[in-house]
Design an enzyme around this catalytic site. Sequence first.
Site, PDB file in Angstrom:
ATOM      1  N   VAL A 137       0.852  -1.089   0.121  1.00 26.51           N
ATOM      2  CA  VAL A 137      -0.045  -0.033  -0.030  1.00 26.51           C
ATOM      3  C   VAL A 137       0.931   1.457  -0.077  1.00 26.51           C
ATOM      4  O   VAL A 137       1.893   1.568   0.936  1.00 26.51           O
ATOM      5  CB  VAL A 137      -1.113  -0.246   1.210  1.00 26.51           C
ATOM      6  CG1 VAL A 137      -1.775   1.308   1.257  1.00 26.51           C
ATOM      7  CG2 VAL A 137      -1.686  -1.098   1.195  1.00 26.51           C
ATOM      8  N   ASP A 289     -11.841 -11.496   6.954  1.00 35.03           N
ATOM      9  CA  ASP A 289     -10.312 -11.406   7.271  1.00 35.03           C
ATOM     10  C   ASP A 289     -10.324 -10.258   8.342  1.00 35.03           C
ATOM     11  O   ASP A 289      -9.679  -9.406   8.056  1.00 35.03           O
ATOM     12  CB  ASP A 289      -9.465 -11.246   6.288  1.00 35.03           C
ATOM     13  CG  ASP A 289      -7.914 -11.415   6.564  1.00 35.03           C
ATOM     14  OD1 ASP A 289      -7.709 -11.786   7.624  1.00 35.03           O
ATOM     15  OD2 ASP A 289      -7.116 -10.604   5.777  1.00 35.03           O
TER      16      ASP A 289
END
Length: 523
Positions: A137, A289
């Site tokens: 990211v 998740d």
Amino acid sequence: MSTFGAYFRLARVGWVLVREGVVSALPSEGMPPMAVLVKSVAGLLARKRPSEERSDRLARAVERLGPSYVKMGQFLATRPDVVGADFADDLAGLQDRMAFFPVAAAKASVEGSLGRPVEELYSHFGDPIAAASIAQVHPGEVETPDGRRKVAIKVIRPGVRQRFGHDIEVMYLVARVQETFIPSSRRLRPLEVTRTLEQTTKVEMDLRLEAAALSEIAENTAKDPGFRVPKVDWERTGRDVVTMEWIDGIKMSNVEALKAAGHDLNLIADRLIQSFLRHTLRDGFFHADMHPGNLFVDAAGDIVAVDMGIVGRLGKKERRFLAEILYGFITRDYLRVAEVHFEAGYVPGHHDVASFAQAIRAIGEPIHGQPAETISMGKLLTLLFEVTELFDMETRPELVMLQKTMVVVEGVARILNPRFNMWKASEPVVGDWIRTNLGPQRVLTDMRDGLKAALKLAEAAPEIVAKTEKFSREITAMSENGLRFDPATAEAIGKSEARHGRSGRVALWLIALTLLYVAWQVT
């Protein structure tokens, strides 16, 4: 040649597990004498690291094997029915702590995926701030009519698809060996588990699908109190990149910062589990998740969930059974819990419902009357797996993912509130869903769905009749003339059999030579 490569890669996996001390740390209880001998030899070859637990060794070994194995380990952590509760706990500690790849490679992936220069897409493209097994990211900024807006840019790791394609062959090889030589493991369907891993990871490696999941959950939760997900920038999203709203918030694992900001931790804990159950029961679509690193609390006190690479779905029938099972545990109606397992086909019909209800009672009763902080969902699910094995219940991948996610969510809630009682927090959502969907309204819904199915069947009737008539003619011709292969098919079958025979012999020689080489290296 891919089969030969899988054998060599499997040998490397075994060697890394031996060297990192994972094999020597396995419990000897119940092992046959030959396996104990192999374990002892593995201990001689392991690196010496005193006072280290198996979980640490396993995590290091998996990380050493590379990104694909980190992802496999994280997936298998959700399958305690397959790898066992202890190994699942060990693997649950795996974190995506991968090295950053160069910014230039990330920009090249973005430009290749979107077909435009990075400078044209973003006014700022920063250095990476987080790297996982599949992607990393970057912070960035984009120009909008209202001025510059900060965004998060997630970019696929270069070469990860090719690497995963090679590594999944090893998993298939292990699954086939397991089914062939360990008959008791067939109940767990290791090949199907491997196929599920392959499919979920392929989905996770297409960031357009993650963006679609974010968009779908955003629509589903638009009116939900205290929960949201980042908005997707579709103009800057492709197969290898997804651009989304930047979230300014506090990670849910940072309890002290949440307290300092004045947030009500007990309220957030209840809201988290209720949001998860609402998504599961109402929508049949949930974030699978939900570990603390993927959950933030913004300034308004809302929960913001990120990283939708892994999601789960449940059909209407499965949701109905799940709600009845949960509500049965909450209300101590164990006979109904048992009946639901049989109605769903989870437990074979030749077993006795009353006996199964007795086993369920042995699991559920310890929950009631205990202090809230002593009730462990993980322990409950471990007992449930043991009981269902006694009654020949086959693995249900969609339910196991749901159960494991529920354990993770409960764990996060306990970080916020050590006295968190999942059953008490769940009752309002589960009870409301039961009253809405299993009462009179259920009859009307079922009638409406049945009418739709009947109309579709009527529309397809002419085509069904034509296909049935054609199939009948083919069966008649086969019974009169026998089953025949054309020459090309017969020749292809013969070549295939010969090729597999040669491949098997060559593979055995390669394995033998590899073992001799390893033994020579050791000596």
